[in-house]
Design an enzyme around this catalytic site. Sequence first.
Site, short mmCIF file in Angstrom:
data_model
loop_
_atom_site.label_atom_id
_atom_site.label_comp_id
_atom_site.label_asym_id
_atom_site.label_seq_id
_atom_site.Cartn_x
_atom_site.Cartn_y
_atom_site.Cartn_z
N SER A 205 49.60 36.75 23.31
CA SER A 205 48.97 37.76 24.16
C SER A 205 49.94 38.46 25.10
O SER A 205 49.53 39.38 25.82
CB SER A 205 47.84 37.14 24.97
OG SER A 205 48.33 36.13 25.83
N LYS B 249 41.81 35.12 32.60
CA LYS B 249 42.89 36.08 32.93
C LYS B 249 42.43 37.08 33.99
O LYS B 249 43.21 37.45 34.88
CB LYS B 249 43.33 36.80 31.66
CG LYS B 249 44.05 35.89 30.67
CD LYS B 249 44.41 36.61 29.39
CE LYS B 249 45.13 35.67 28.42
NZ LYS B 249 45.48 36.33 27.15
#
Length: 787
Positions: free
Chosen positions: A694, A737
């Site tokens: 990611s 996140k």
Amino acid sequence: MKKEDTIIRNAELDLDKALNVVPLRNVITLPKIVAPIMIGRRQSIEAVEDALAKHQRIVCLPQKYDNDMMDYYPDAKNLHRVGTYCSILQVFRLPDGNLRILVEGIKCVLVDKLTKTKDGFYRAKVHEMEYEKSDDLELQAEIRAIKKLFAEYIKIDGNIPKEVLKPLEEIAKPSDFFYYVLANIASEVDKKINILKISNINQALSQLLRLLHKELEIMKLEKKIDVNVNHKLNKLQREYYLREQLKEIESELGISEDKDSEVEELESELWDLNLSEQVKKIVANELQKLKRIPSAAQEYTVIYNYLDWIRSLPWDDDITENFDLAKAQKDLDANHYGLAKVKDVILEYVAVLKFVQENRGKILCFVGAPGVGKTSLGKAIAAALGKKFARLSLGGVRDEAEIRGHRRTYVGAVPGVIINSIKKAGTMNPVIMMDEIDKLASDFRGDPASALLEVLDPEQNNTFRDHYLDFDYDLSKVTFITTANTLSSIPSPLLDRMEIVQLPGYTMFEKVNIAKEHLIRRQIETFKTAGKVEIAFSDEIISYIVKNYTQEVGVRLLEKQIEKIYRKVIRETIQNKKKKVKLKLTKKLVEKYLGVSKVVPPKIEKKDVVGVVTGLAWTMVGGETLKIEISKFPGTGKIKLTGNLGDIMKESAQAAYTFARVNQKKYKLDKDFYKNTDLHLHIPEGAVPKDGPSAGVTMATAIVSVLSGRKVRASIAMTGEISLKGEVMAIGGLAEKLVAAGQAEIKKVLIPKDNLPHLQEIPAEIKDGLEIVPVETIDQVLSEALV
């Protein structure tokens, strides 16, 4: 008239000083006899070692049989006061530290005084026993009778060689004759000691004669039992010889009734169970074997334990009729703050289970960081259904047999954790929570994840076969729930059998409310501080503790910090001898009780900088910001990666570098940068391992920024996997996140457009204050991020 023997002292032996004592278990040493002795107790080893360093003489004292702790060094009261003064001939040191010594008896002695040394062993002051010589006719008659009986004893015994009789003709002293015969009779130590204590030689020999008579009678009875058994044997019964012999012995001892009653009780309880036809046949067969086998046989224990396991398992349904959906909703809200969508899934799941009255739905798998309440939600489901709850941890399980059990051919075999949990729950339809299913491992012993495929499949688990039980057991009524921190390590076939329920991390607002409504109240109940110690936690102080003393998406560490404050205050209350304390927490008091701040806040660039980009990462404890730095310098086109990066992250960096090289014209990069420029990409906190795809868009942004000289906006963070074509692909852990971005005071977050469906499931509290921009390509990322 019998002549009394007198005890005299032997001048040739030095007994002026105390001698080291070695206690003997189930054995006795006698004068003129050489015998081996095993020395295993620490104190006895010390006594022998000390004697070897001096005069190699010891006193061997037998232990009394009334000592209940034979393996321990005995108390003085548990030692006989008559023993043998011995010389140590040889010492063998064994690998386990024990000793095997060869001793020769010198004189029979009586203990005058027994003292214990600082090393734990005894020393004894003794005097010797010596019998006067006698030519008494009665004495001679007793010796002849003993010789005759002793010869018969040896003949019947069969284990003692006939050569033992030869020295009897050469022994002149009656006392030596007495010691020799007593040493070669297999009788209890206490009986020998009682004879040895007799100071009159005539009386001692008389008692020895009686002992020989008794031992001969016992041996003849043993032979009679053996003959009776042999008469019963024929060709078909020969294989049962030993069993029949044991039965005869048990009959003589009167212990067969206990075994029969034990088996009858087991049989009665087994037939009262609602067993399947398959199991009934197995039970009948095993019971038949059990009745034929003597209780002393090892196979008896194996079969009995197997049948006992069948007896202890539940065989009837335990369906709970009382169920109130409204009450279940109320209980969930009372014990779990927030998690609205998770609660909806649970209530739907519970309602379906109660409606259809069977477990044919998906297996729930709660996925989230530690401390977000996965296990407590499993308990809440059990409470809502009114079922028993059992929990088992799968973390680190490598052996398939831990799931399916061990076969009965192995020593110490037991069923696996599934059957064991059913037994503990005591019902066929409990709620079983399998914690840490993502921590399963595999090696040469098997693959436990594969063994779980049958357990968690509603179409198969009604015929689950544990290797130990070796018959089908119905698990279809069990409600299975699993938990995991991440899905990446769970095999696809196993994942396919479960319905994933993501538990997002808690926001600051939620943590404050959880602390006020649950955590603080729990400490008050645990420490019983109500009315004695009252601590006021304001919202500001709870937020301060969260930011400075915890680094998690759950609340487990927050609870530990609150508990620590209560412990400190309670200690102060007791030290100051106060009966009641009221305290309002301040930041200064928090630092006093918890110390300096344990959390280093993320360092986010305040100004726009070339080659520095803020990424977002998922970890086991929640989301984190990831600062990626890159520098360029003259070179040959190499790219250096540092910061303890994993293979996947290294591959993402290579993909980002290739993308920049392919699109150098589009972004106005030096056309020969891959020839004359080296890049160094670094992610700080090099001691922490980092991996995952990611960070691809973050790395690509950093590379384009440093090669083009364009600054990166400091207020932006991003996440997403990159392809060689410049596409931004979906990632996991979006909720965690976004929580990390909010804590770092980031204003704008770039996420993959493919993650928009996940964004809708994230609570509004997490998204508040963030400008979330979905992107499909790296062009959109660079347009937003570069100045």
